[in-house]
Design a protein around this motif. Structure first.
Motif, PDB file in Angstrom:
ATOM      1  N   THR A 235      57.349  23.480  77.440  1.00  0.00           N
ATOM      2  CA  THR A 235      57.059  22.046  77.393  1.00  0.00           C
ATOM      3  C   THR A 235      56.303  21.687  76.117  1.00  0.00           C
ATOM      4  OG1 THR A 235      55.064  22.430  78.736  1.00  0.00           O
ATOM      5  CG2 THR A 235      57.057  21.735  79.894  1.00  0.00           C
ATOM      6  N   GLN A 236      55.429  22.590  75.659  1.00  0.00           N
ATOM      7  CA  GLN A 236      54.682  22.320  74.433  1.00  0.00           C
ATOM      8  C   GLN A 236      55.576  22.399  73.199  1.00  0.00           C
ATOM      9  OE1 GLN A 236      51.238  24.814  73.972  1.00  0.00           O
ATOM     10  NE2 GLN A 236      50.560  23.799  72.104  1.00  0.00           N
TER      11      GLN A 236
ATOM     12  N   TYR B  97      61.595  16.173  72.364  1.00  0.00           N
ATOM     13  CA  TYR B  97      61.841  15.287  73.506  1.00  0.00           C
ATOM     14  C   TYR B  97      61.338  13.874  73.192  1.00  0.00           C
ATOM     15  CZ  TYR B  97      61.393  13.526  78.333  1.00  0.00           C
ATOM     16  OH  TYR B  97      61.478  12.782  79.480  1.00  0.00           O
ATOM     17  N   THR B  98      60.189  13.789  72.529  1.00  0.00           N
ATOM     18  CA  THR B  98      59.608  12.495  72.179  1.00  0.00           C
ATOM     19  C   THR B  98      60.458  11.747  71.154  1.00  0.00           C
ATOM     20  OG1 THR B  98      57.372  13.336  72.611  1.00  0.00           O
ATOM     21  CG2 THR B  98      57.558  11.366  71.235  1.00  0.00           C
ATOM     22  N   LEU B  99      60.934  12.463  70.127  1.00  0.00           N
ATOM     23  CA  LEU B  99      61.680  11.815  69.054  1.00  0.00           C
ATOM     24  C   LEU B  99      63.124  11.512  69.430  1.00  0.00           C
ATOM     25  CD1 LEU B  99      60.420  13.880  65.965  1.00  0.00           C
ATOM     26  CD2 LEU B  99      59.756  11.555  66.588  1.00  0.00           C
ATOM     27  N   GLU B 100      63.806  12.477  70.034  1.00  0.00           N
ATOM     28  CA  GLU B 100      65.247  12.352  70.227  1.00  0.00           C
ATOM     29  C   GLU B 100      65.646  11.855  71.612  1.00  0.00           C
ATOM     30  OE1 GLU B 100      67.816  15.275  68.662  1.00  0.00           O
ATOM     31  OE2 GLU B 100      66.376  16.045  67.201  1.00  0.00           O
ATOM     32  N   THR B 101      64.852  12.145  72.627  1.00  0.00           N
ATOM     33  CA  THR B 101      65.198  11.680  73.978  1.00  0.00           C
ATOM     34  C   THR B 101      64.579  10.321  74.272  1.00  0.00           C
ATOM     35  OG1 THR B 101      65.331  13.976  74.748  1.00  0.00           O
ATOM     36  CG2 THR B 101      65.146  12.248  76.434  1.00  0.00           C
ATOM     37  N   LEU B 102      63.289  10.173  73.961  1.00  0.00           N
ATOM     38  CA  LEU B 102      62.589   8.930  74.263  1.00  0.00           C
ATOM     39  C   LEU B 102      62.624   7.939  73.105  1.00  0.00           C
ATOM     40  CD1 LEU B 102      59.467  10.420  76.103  1.00  0.00           C
ATOM     41  CD2 LEU B 102      61.635   9.644  77.080  1.00  0.00           C
ATOM     42  N   HIS B 103      63.076   8.407  71.914  1.00  0.00           N
ATOM     43  CA  HIS B 103      63.209   7.549  70.735  1.00  0.00           C
ATOM     44  C   HIS B 103      61.894   6.858  70.363  1.00  0.00           C
ATOM     45  CE1 HIS B 103      67.482   8.246  71.086  1.00  0.00           C
ATOM     46  NE2 HIS B 103      67.505   7.744  72.304  1.00  0.00           N
TER      47      HIS B 103
ATOM     48  N   PHE C 299      57.006  20.692  89.863  1.00  0.00           N
ATOM     49  CA  PHE C 299      58.257  20.219  90.480  1.00  0.00           C
ATOM     50  C   PHE C 299      58.330  18.697  90.440  1.00  0.00           C
ATOM     51  CE2 PHE C 299      58.219  24.345  93.020  1.00  0.00           C
ATOM     52  CZ  PHE C 299      59.262  24.894  92.294  1.00  0.00           C
ATOM     53  N   ALA C 300      57.207  18.046  90.736  1.00  0.00           N
ATOM     54  CA  ALA C 300      57.177  16.578  90.742  1.00  0.00           C
ATOM     55  C   ALA C 300      57.444  16.022  89.348  1.00  0.00           C
ATOM     56  CB  ALA C 300      55.825  16.092  91.264  1.00  0.00           C
ATOM     57  N   VAL C 301      56.847  16.630  88.322  1.00  0.00           N
ATOM     58  CA  VAL C 301      57.021  16.103  86.970  1.00  0.00           C
ATOM     59  C   VAL C 301      58.440  16.348  86.461  1.00  0.00           C
ATOM     60  CG1 VAL C 301      56.328  18.121  85.594  1.00  0.00           C
ATOM     61  CG2 VAL C 301      55.778  15.846  84.782  1.00  0.00           C
ATOM     62  N   CYS C 302      59.078  17.425  86.891  1.00  0.00           N
ATOM     63  CA  CYS C 302      60.474  17.671  86.502  1.00  0.00           C
ATOM     64  C   CYS C 302      61.398  16.585  87.050  1.00  0.00           C
ATOM     65  CB  CYS C 302      60.914  19.047  86.988  1.00  0.00           C
ATOM     66  SG  CYS C 302      60.191  20.430  86.071  1.00  0.00           S
ATOM     67  N   ILE C 303      61.185  16.223  88.293  1.00  0.00           N
ATOM     68  CA  ILE C 303      61.993  15.152  88.905  1.00  0.00           C
ATOM     69  C   ILE C 303      61.757  13.832  88.171  1.00  0.00           C
ATOM     70  CG2 ILE C 303      62.355  13.811  91.008  1.00  0.00           C
ATOM     71  CD1 ILE C 303      61.603  16.342  92.591  1.00  0.00           C
ATOM     72  N   TRP C 304      60.508  13.567  87.856  1.00  0.00           N
ATOM     73  CA  TRP C 304      60.164  12.322  87.169  1.00  0.00           C
ATOM     74  C   TRP C 304      60.809  12.268  85.787  1.00  0.00           C
ATOM     75  CZ3 TRP C 304      54.391  10.259  86.918  1.00  0.00           C
ATOM     76  CH2 TRP C 304      54.417   8.913  86.556  1.00  0.00           C
ATOM     77  N   MET C 305      60.757  13.364  85.028  1.00  0.00           N
ATOM     78  CA  MET C 305      61.342  13.371  83.682  1.00  0.00           C
ATOM     79  C   MET C 305      62.851  13.156  83.716  1.00  0.00           C
ATOM     80  SD  MET C 305      59.394  16.197  81.287  1.00  0.00           S
ATOM     81  CE  MET C 305      59.583  17.562  82.409  1.00  0.00           C
TER      82      MET C 305
ATOM     83  N   TYR D 119      67.638  17.785  75.184  1.00  0.00           N
ATOM     84  CA  TYR D 119      66.214  18.093  75.297  1.00  0.00           C
ATOM     85  C   TYR D 119      65.643  17.640  76.638  1.00  0.00           C
ATOM     86  CZ  TYR D 119      66.159  19.520  70.420  1.00  0.00           C
ATOM     87  OH  TYR D 119      66.398  20.182  69.245  1.00  0.00           O
ATOM     88  N   LYS D 120      66.237  16.622  77.242  1.00  0.00           N
ATOM     89  CA  LYS D 120      65.809  16.256  78.590  1.00  0.00           C
ATOM     90  C   LYS D 120      66.168  17.367  79.574  1.00  0.00           C
ATOM     91  CE  LYS D 120      67.908  12.956  81.056  1.00  0.00           C
ATOM     92  NZ  LYS D 120      68.227  11.607  81.597  1.00  0.00           N
ATOM     93  N   GLN D 121      67.351  17.938  79.433  1.00  0.00           N
ATOM     94  CA  GLN D 121      67.737  19.063  80.285  1.00  0.00           C
ATOM     95  C   GLN D 121      66.801  20.251  80.099  1.00  0.00           C
ATOM     96  OE1 GLN D 121      71.878  19.287  78.840  1.00  0.00           O
ATOM     97  NE2 GLN D 121      72.535  18.989  80.957  1.00  0.00           N
ATOM     98  N   ILE D 122      66.412  20.515  78.864  1.00  0.00           N
ATOM     99  CA  ILE D 122      65.511  21.643  78.590  1.00  0.00           C
ATOM    100  C   ILE D 122      64.171  21.428  79.277  1.00  0.00           C
ATOM    101  CG2 ILE D 122      64.232  22.863  76.791  1.00  0.00           C
ATOM    102  CD1 ILE D 122      67.310  23.387  76.953  1.00  0.00           C
TER     103      ILE D 122
END
Length: 526
Positions: A267-268, A274-280, A325-331, A411-414
């Motif tokens: 995650t680190q 993830y911030t640049l390419e998934t969330l733009h 587990f909760a944060v994975c579902i949320w992402m 990157y969201k899948q990762i």
């Protein structure tokens, strides 16, 4: 020096800051190495992944070797752990600044030349990082034997880790934000190399300051590699590290620790992408989002001690897994450019911090009073950690889709599936430890002698204070030294055959030979 039953807060704080140089450099390494190599140095994804893998493999190889050599080190007035810590610090300081700087003295070098330039610095850095980490971790069972104070040291240590990461992210945020006018605020480029150069110089300088405090404030008691192991019925030494491979709890703890490190590190590593390419989001968010993760993680460390007291290690570990587990579902359902990303970052910090503090405390519990082989245990755990992280990152980099604009979903899948899978494996392993304990109770209820997981760890290398534990369970453990490493031996004592009472066990300590009859062992057991 404070006694092994208690430590002053001054010593605890000095110990806690002894890993800050490693924490600062590790934060930059895991969070920004890939994005720096790809966006600033202009390496391909696979090339950047190979360099990270080289570092992880070097670290993985160094950790058990450093652990074994640290355990074997004879009496050292400065401290056998602290001397290896100092060696590691020197290696980190002379190599890390070159990793986050463009090639010094190079003019339009090829990618191969740049690759060859960075690789040696990465290997030296990772060796130094491993030496510092293992020596610092293995000091915990050397300094203290009280379980609650072990948790205190790990909590302080991790709080320092979180504070170090927060510092790195704030400095990076400031440096990148100051260069917005010179480049596209949404993209990193070669023009941002100067910002990373200033960051790494600040990181090394601050780390050296706290390392000095550690070496001045923590006094390690000089000890022989085996002097505390000698008892009337046993003799143990640093050469007995192979015995850990016969303890099931060793493997269970290794798997759980490896999974925790995968969750935290993956995650680190990929949160900037993830911030640049998934969330733009804009480029300064690659510092802000990790900052939120570590602030929330820092706050959660203050809950580790009371939670461990009321629900135990395994209960706290389970709570951390549920959070992941909760944060994975949320992402998975998180839309781009949405304020919910801050809530996700908080949960990542709380879950990762809870799991890491608890896993490190479990490691200290596993070692117990077997401090002579403690560095090997930490080295073996780190070997699993580094190899798994390096291999997983390289696989992720190699599988990056070739289609344009496909990185966002990838990157969201990762972030979701790698962290979720690691948490699932950790949960299954945790359940096996509970099942083992339950099985032991069933066997004991049937009238058969059994030994619990914790007692199995304690009986691996018993000290004189552990005789009441082992003998009350009907076990008489001895260690035979026969021209090589110590191996476990459980003498068979038959009460129906008195003719065997003259049988003796020869204990060879290298220079002295002492014979102890089975009659003496039987008298101790009674």
């Amino acid at each position: 020096m404070a006694s092994l039953s208690t430590l002053t807060w001054r010593t605890k704080l000095c110990y806690g800051v002894g890993h800050i140089l490693n924490d600062l450099t590790a934060s930059a390494w895991f969070t920004y190495l890939l994005v720096y190599l790809q966006k600033v140095v202009k390496f391909s994804g696979i090339e950047a992944g190979v360099l990270l893998l080289i570092g992880q493999v070097a670290d993985a190889i160094a950790t058990p070797l450093v652990g074994i050599e640290s355990d074997r080190l004879e009496r050292c007035s400065y401290g056998r752990r602290k001397i290896w810590h100092l060696v590691g610090v020197i290696c980190v300081v002379i190599s890390f600044p070159f990793i986050f700087n463009l090639c010094v003295g190079c003019s339009n070098p090829s990618h191969m030349a740049m690759f060859i330039y960075y690789a040696p610095f990465i290997v030296v850095f990772q060796f130094g990082w491993a030496a510092t980490q293992i020596s610092h971790l293995s000091l915990i069972p050397e300094l203290i034997t009280n379980d609650q104070e072990k948790c205190d040291l790990n909590a302080i240590r991790y709080a320092a880790t979180v504070a170090s990461n927060i510092f790195v992210f704030i400095i990076t945020w400031i440096m990148l934000d100051s260069g917005k006018e010179a480049s596209d605020p949404n993209q990193l480029s070669t023009s941002d190399a100067t910002a990373f150069m200033y960051v790494v110089f600040i990181v090394v300088g601050v780390g050296l300051f706290f390392v000095t405090i550690f070496h001045i404030g923590v006094k390690e008691r000089p000890r022989d590699a085996s002097h505390e192991f000698a008892t009337k019925s046993s003799r143990r030494s640093a050469s007995n590290w192979v015995m850990w491979f016969k303890v099931p709890l060793f493997y269970q703890t290794a798997i759980m620790y490896m999974c925790v490190r995968l969750i935290v590190n993956i995650t680190q590593v990929y949160i900037p992408m993830y911030t640049l390419e998934t969330l733009h989001l804009t480029k300064d968010k690659i510092a802000i989002m990790p900052l939120i993760v570590y602030v929330s993680g820092f706050v959660s460390t203050f809950l580790s001690k009371p939670l461990n007291k009321y629900i135990g290690r395994k209960g706290v570990f389970l709570c951390g897994l549920i959070t992941i587990f909760a944060v994975c579902i949320w992402m998975w359902f998180l839309p781009p450019r949405n304020a919910q990303v801050y809530g996700v970052s908080v949960l990542i910090g709380v879950g990762g911090s809870t799991l890491l503090v608890t896993a490190l405390t479990m490691l200290a519990d596993l070692i117990g009073e077997n401090v002579e082989t403690g560095a090997f245990v930490y080295g073996a755990m780190s070997f699993m950690d580094k190899m798994s992280n390096g291999i997983v990152v390289q696989i992720i980099q190699a599988l990056y889709p070739k289609k344009p604009n496909a990185g966002g979903f990838y990157y969201k899948q990762i972030m979701v599936f790698v962290a979720g899978t690691a948490a699932l494996v950790a949960l299954i392993t945790l359940l096996t430890t509970l099942r083992k304990k339950s099985t032991d109770h069933i066997i004991q209820g049937s009238g058969q002698k059994s030994i619990s997981t914790d007692d199995e760890r304690q009986c691996l290398l018993p000290s004189s204070s552990e005789h009441s534990l082992t003998t009350s369970l009907g076990y008489s453990w001895s260690l035979l030294h026969l021209k090589g490493p110590l191996t476990p031996y459980e003498p068979f004592i038959s009460h129906s055959q008195p003719e065997n009472t003259d049988e003796t066990i020869q204990l060879n300590s290298g220079r002295q030979h002492q014979d102890y009859s089975v009659n003496e062992s039987r008298s101790i057991a009674s």
